[in-house]
Structure formats: C-alpha cells, structure tokens
Enzyme design. Sequence first.
Site, short mmCIF file in Angstrom:
data_model
loop_
_atom_site.label_atom_id
_atom_site.label_comp_id
_atom_site.label_asym_id
_atom_site.label_seq_id
_atom_site.Cartn_x
_atom_site.Cartn_y
_atom_site.Cartn_z
N GLN A 172 74.42 -6.46 0.16
CA GLN A 172 73.97 -5.21 0.77
C GLN A 172 73.20 -5.44 2.07
OE1 GLN A 172 71.78 -3.19 -2.38
NE2 GLN A 172 73.61 -3.00 -3.65
N HIS B 274 69.34 -4.40 -2.53
CA HIS B 274 68.11 -3.61 -2.39
C HIS B 274 67.25 -4.01 -1.19
CE1 HIS B 274 68.49 -3.12 -7.05
NE2 HIS B 274 69.54 -2.67 -6.40
N TYR C 73 54.39 3.86 -7.27
CA TYR C 73 55.49 4.72 -7.73
C TYR C 73 56.19 4.19 -8.98
CZ TYR C 73 54.02 7.80 -4.22
OH TYR C 73 53.23 8.68 -3.54
N TYR D 85 72.46 -0.58 -15.56
CA TYR D 85 73.79 -0.10 -15.20
C TYR D 85 74.86 -0.39 -16.24
CZ TYR D 85 73.32 2.72 -11.25
OH TYR D 85 73.02 3.80 -10.49
#
Length: 481
Positions: free
Chosen positions: A193, A263, A366, A377
Amino acid sequence: MLLPRPHLLRPFLALAAGAFALTSPRLAAQAVRTGTVAERFQLLCANCHGKNLEGAMAPSMLDDVWTNGGDDESLAKSIRTGFPDKGMPAWGAAIPDKEIRAMVIYIRELRAKAAREKTQFVKPADSMTAQSELHAYQLNTWVGGLKEPWSLAFLSPTQAVVTEKRGYLYLIENGKLADRPLSGVPAVDTGGQAGLFDVVPHPDYAKNGWLYLAFSDPQQNADGAKVSLTRIIRGKIKDGALIDQQTIYQGKLEHYIKAGGVHFGGRIAFDRQGYLFFTIGERGQGPHAQDIARPNGKVHRLHDDGRIPTDNPFVGDAKTDTTIWSYGHRNPQGLAFHPITGELFDAEHGPRGGDELNLVKKGLNYGWPVITYGMNYDGTAMVDITAKAGMEQPLTYWVPSIAPCGANFYTGDLFPKWKNQLFVASLAAEELRRVEIVGGKVVAQEIIFKSIGRIRHVIGGPDGALYVLLPNRIARITPAP
Ligand code: HEC
C-alpha cells in the site's frame, strides 16, 4: 408425571427438526475452536435462524422486530443466555465473549447485505442523469488516462495537480492532463500500500507557491534492510519540475518499518490558523497505535515549515513523539476540517466491520487496537470490547466495512443542499457517501452512487463541482442539466 415438561423437551425437538443443528454447547465448544464466524454461524445457528437470517423455526433477524432488544449488547446477551424454554440453547459457556461479539458483527453484515440486495443503486455513466435524495446530477469523466490516482488539489480556477500511487505528480491545465509527470519528485516506495499519497497546496498558495506532498520514503536501516515511513515535503512548480524542495517531516530511522506493507495513512489537511495536520497509519503494527513514542497510528500537527508547535499535546515529555496530535488510529486516510465549526474529522480503515469516522481532538486516544467495533478480516474474533474509559468513541462506524479513503466537506454553490456536508470516498464498497453531521453527530447518510470502481478521494473544485478519483480517471459531478 409421565412426560417431561414441554420446555425441557423443546431443545430435543428442535434438534430433531433441525437435523444437523448443533444445539449442544459441547459441540459448540468444539466448533469455536476452528473455523470462521461464518462457518460457526452456519453450523450452530442457521438451522433455526436460516442461512441468511431469513428465519426458519426461529424468528427472522432481517425484519426490525427484536423481541429481546436489537442493539449490540442485547444481541450478545440473547446469544450468551439463549432462550432454553423457547428452544434456543445458551451459548455463553461454550462460546467466549469475543467470539459472541464476532457473531453480532456477522449478523449485522448479513442484515446489511440483505437490505442492500433490495436496493437499486445508481451506476452513473457519462451524460446520464442520476437522482440522489437532494440533487439530480451528472457524472462525467473529466481527466482520463491515469493509473490509481491518489489525490487531487486545485491551485487556481484553471490549474490542478494529481498524484498517482506509483509515484507521479501531474499538472492539469484547463482540464487537460500534462503529457508527462513533473520532474524532480522524490522516488517513493511503492510496495504493497506504499506510494505517493496526498498533494495539498499551502492555504496561501497564490502568494507563496508551496505545494505539500506525503509519500512513503524508501530508506535503509543500519542493517541494510529496506525500510519506509511517511515523509512530508514541500516544493514549488516551475517549468515542469518540482523545485526548492524542503523536508517538513521525516520520522526517525529507528522507527522505520520494513518497506511496503499496509496502513500508511498519508493524508494532509491545513486548519484555518495554517497548522499542517497529517496522518500515519499503524503500518500493520496495532500496538504501536497506543505507543506515543512512535509516529505510526497517529494524527500529527506541525507548523507549515515543519517546526513543532509548542502547544502540541505531548511537548515537554522526552519519551514521546512531540508531533503527535491524537493517537490510537488504525489507518486514517480521510482528514477534513469542518468549514463552519473548524472541527477535525478523520475517516479510517478499521478491521472488518470497524471502519470509523472520528471527531479528532487534541491529545485524545481513539482506541485502536484495544477497542474496536470490528473483527479480523478472516472472520475470526478480535476483541469483545467496543468502549473503554479514556478512549474515544467513533461518530459512526460502518458494517460491513466500506474501506473509507479520502473525505472532504462540500463548500461550493452548485449543490446548495449539499453545502457543508461530508463526502466520503470508499474503496472496497465502491461508494460515494454523503454524511450529514449536525452538532457533532451523524444524522443522515446516503450512498450517492455505487459500483463504478474503487474511489480514493473526493474534493470540491473552485467551480463548485465535486471531483472523485476512480481507478483510472477523475470524474466531475455537476447538477443535472
Ligand atoms: C434450536 C434452535 C435455535 C438455535 C440453534 C439458535 N437459536 Fe437463536 N433463537 C431461537 C428461538 C426459538 C428464538 C426466539 C426466542 C424468543 O422468542 O424470544 C431465538 C432468538 C434469538 C435471538 C434474539 C432475537 C430477538 O428477536 O430478540 C438471537 C440474537 C439469536 N437467537 C441468535 C442466535 C445465534 C447467534 C445462534 C447461534 C450461535 C442461535 N441463535 C441459535 C432458536 C435457536
């Protein structure tokens, strides 16, 4: 008394009628040791509730009639304690809490899937008029011939720039893509990614010409291994090149993680005061998101020239990364300031069923990976808690996952009823979402269109049109003629 009382008999009748239903908690205990949540549901629940929740000898879970409460906690309780007198065994002894949590997520996914199958979504093609709840619109290809465009920025009414993940930055003039990419853009890691990410002009671009880029910077660590981490630079465009480059942010080499992988975050946004905010995903290292000595899994804040603001939340603590603004993020790839309130929102990729929209505030946690609404997943359980003291709740989360990427508030005049609403681009679900936020709460959502390709970003142009980045083109959304 010759016969057992009916409520004792019923589980056995259910078992006989269900033929293969695994109503025995002992068999359930075996079943939870292996397999995915889907396999477990089909094995333990489908005989009574139907393969797709449509109901059989047990009630359907697709209607919105819940006899025992329809919120997550009530569903978990129904599964845990069962209804032995009505034929449903209690699973609590056999199925651990986090597997029950995964089952609840799975039930939510099946419900959303069933609802979706009943809905017709618009698949807009060039020159076709499409209807949304608030506006009729047309979506037309604006610029084609791109490969995985990642971000788009408008520099003037006639000039824009677009990044491609593979490392190219192109100028677009009067809707025409330059023949070749700008030269001088640094080499980027493109494994997995990784790539060239956001491009954003300085709020005073017209005066100073600074253009900011985020990318995964290929480096070598002390052992000679290839590593990478998000770097932010700024430069100016001149004669087809990016010149006068300065590094605004570069993580420390000891924190670099091996090249490629997942990520990266990579989104940049300026607030009204001119502070630069940017995101770094946790790079697949969940626990790093909770470690404030590390840069990954965070939203960061800097001055426009890279200096660290002295009022950043962790300044003064030698053991922390002082550029951090907030932490406990998984992979935030949408970052936008509300045009009226100035509040900061982030859209982030969570695990399966756990994508989040957050109101991001100074110094707050968070929660990833300690709390999440998602599961792994592969359908295996992750954690059973969705809330904890000292950790923030998302404004909303998406089940099933949509893979939210870029997000921006619409501020143009062409679509008056969309003004100041958030638009979210989604990769996996291939949706453009409109999210209405009132008083810090999500009050409505709409899928504007779906299934014409993965969407990496959405941004309003100076002409009031809305621009979306599809796999190999930029489309422009304007009111229907
Ligand atoms: C032998 C049949 C049977 C099996 C197996 C079974 N259930 Fe049930 N289930 C029922 C019945 C009957 C009810 C209705 C109880 C009632 O009327 O309140 C029910 C109710 C529920 C409810 C509450 C629904 C509501 O309206 O409040 C949930 C949630 C649920 N089941 C989930 C599951 C899950 C998850 C599994 C598998 C782990 C499972 N059930 C396995 C028979 C079964």
